[in-house]
Write a protein that holds these residues in place. Structure first.
Motif, mmCIF file in Angstrom:
data_model
loop_
_atom_site.group_PDB
_atom_site.id
_atom_site.type_symbol
_atom_site.label_atom_id
_atom_site.label_comp_id
_atom_site.label_asym_id
_atom_site.label_seq_id
_atom_site.Cartn_x
_atom_site.Cartn_y
_atom_site.Cartn_z
ATOM 1 N N MET A 112 32.814 40.793 46.030
ATOM 2 C CA MET A 112 32.094 41.746 45.275
ATOM 3 C C MET A 112 30.723 41.971 45.995
ATOM 4 S SD MET A 112 32.694 40.709 41.353
ATOM 5 C CE MET A 112 34.296 40.332 40.553
ATOM 6 N N LEU A 113 30.225 40.911 46.363
ATOM 7 C CA LEU A 113 28.832 41.023 47.003
ATOM 8 C C LEU A 113 29.122 42.052 48.108
ATOM 9 C CD1 LEU A 113 27.187 37.645 46.776
ATOM 10 C CD2 LEU A 113 26.261 39.943 45.613
ATOM 11 N N GLY A 114 30.038 41.669 49.034
ATOM 12 C CA GLY A 114 30.421 42.475 50.268
ATOM 13 C C GLY A 114 30.597 43.851 49.969
ATOM 14 N N THR A 115 31.360 44.201 48.955
ATOM 15 C CA THR A 115 31.531 45.631 48.425
ATOM 16 C C THR A 115 30.365 46.204 47.926
ATOM 17 O OG1 THR A 115 33.857 45.113 47.927
ATOM 18 C CG2 THR A 115 33.141 47.141 47.010
ATOM 19 N N TYR A 119 26.341 50.137 48.086
ATOM 20 C CA TYR A 119 25.872 50.635 46.910
ATOM 21 C C TYR A 119 24.612 50.124 46.486
ATOM 22 C CZ TYR A 119 30.610 52.384 46.632
ATOM 23 O OH TYR A 119 31.864 52.775 47.093
ATOM 24 N N ILE A 120 23.880 49.098 47.389
ATOM 25 C CA ILE A 120 22.715 48.463 46.854
ATOM 26 C C ILE A 120 21.555 49.347 46.607
ATOM 27 C CG2 ILE A 120 21.633 47.742 48.925
ATOM 28 C CD1 ILE A 120 21.967 45.358 46.983
ATOM 29 N N GLN A 121 21.275 50.603 47.432
ATOM 30 C CA GLN A 121 20.362 51.517 47.235
ATOM 31 C C GLN A 121 20.412 52.147 45.845
ATOM 32 O OE1 GLN A 121 17.689 51.954 49.248
ATOM 33 N NE2 GLN A 121 18.190 50.342 50.472
ATOM 34 N N ALA A 127 25.340 44.375 42.910
ATOM 35 C CA ALA A 127 25.009 43.015 43.917
ATOM 36 C C ALA A 127 24.493 41.797 43.123
ATOM 37 C CB ALA A 127 24.334 43.345 45.086
ATOM 38 N N ILE A 128 23.677 42.251 42.048
ATOM 39 C CA ILE A 128 22.944 41.220 41.228
ATOM 40 C C ILE A 128 23.768 40.276 40.712
ATOM 41 C CG2 ILE A 128 21.242 40.628 39.429
ATOM 42 C CD1 ILE A 128 19.430 42.767 40.606
ATOM 43 N N TRP A 129 24.721 40.900 39.786
ATOM 44 C CA TRP A 129 25.408 40.053 38.794
ATOM 45 C C TRP A 129 26.541 39.007 39.675
ATOM 46 C CZ3 TRP A 129 23.252 39.366 34.818
ATOM 47 C CH2 TRP A 129 22.584 40.417 34.124
#
Length: 160
Positions: A112-115, A119-121, A127-129
């Motif tokens: 999930m973090l890699g995906t 979309y982090i911007q 990414a946080i959860w």
């Protein structure tokens, strides 16, 4: 002598990305500390008086192993298991983040973090959860391990 995370990445890269291979990788990486601790604890227990007394009384090898030595090795192994379990969560997350672990559509925090990286911007919550979930899981298991160590270690118990 390799760091466990580096060894996990190497094994996962060799085996390929899948749930089964991630489980095999984590199992292979987490096994050596248990072997070292079991051997060290058993070597100490072999020098104790009750073991020598059991031998003198004619106890068989299986009785010596499963009744005399192994129960006295369990407290350190239980504590080690909780400590290793939290590092296994972190290693599985790292392997998933790098793309060597569980693949989508299966859910895994590292994947999930890699995906969420792309979309982090626009949506930072993606990414946080998963990161918070990994942190809380590892922290809670570490605190459980500390509590078990305090409860099971006879050297830490004070006589009042």
């Amino acid at each position: 002598s390799y760091p466990s995370l580096l060894l996990a990445i190497i094994i996962a890269a060799i085996l390929g990305p899948s749930m089964t291979n991630t489980i095999i990788t984590i199992a292979l990486v987490c096994t050596p500390p248990f072997i070292r601790l079991t051997r060290a604890t058993a070597m100490v227990e072999l020098q104790r008086e009750y073991f020598v007394a059991s031998q003198v009384m004619g106890a068989g090898v299986l009785r010596l192993l499963f009744v005399t030595i192994l129960p006295n090795c369990m407290a350190p192994l239980i504590v080690q298991a909780t400590m290793i379990f939290s590092s296994a969560i972190l290693e599985a997350g790292a392997i998933g983040f790098l793309g060597f672990g569980v693949q989508p559509p299966d859910a895994e925090w590292g994947a999930m973090l890699g995906t969420a990286r792309q979309y982090i911007q626009s949506n930072v919550w993606l990414a946080i959860w998963p990161g918070v979930a990994i942190f809380l899981a590892a922290l809670s298991i570490n605190l459980t391990g500390d509590g078990l160590r305090d409860a099971l270690d006879p050297k830490l118990k004070q006589v009042i």
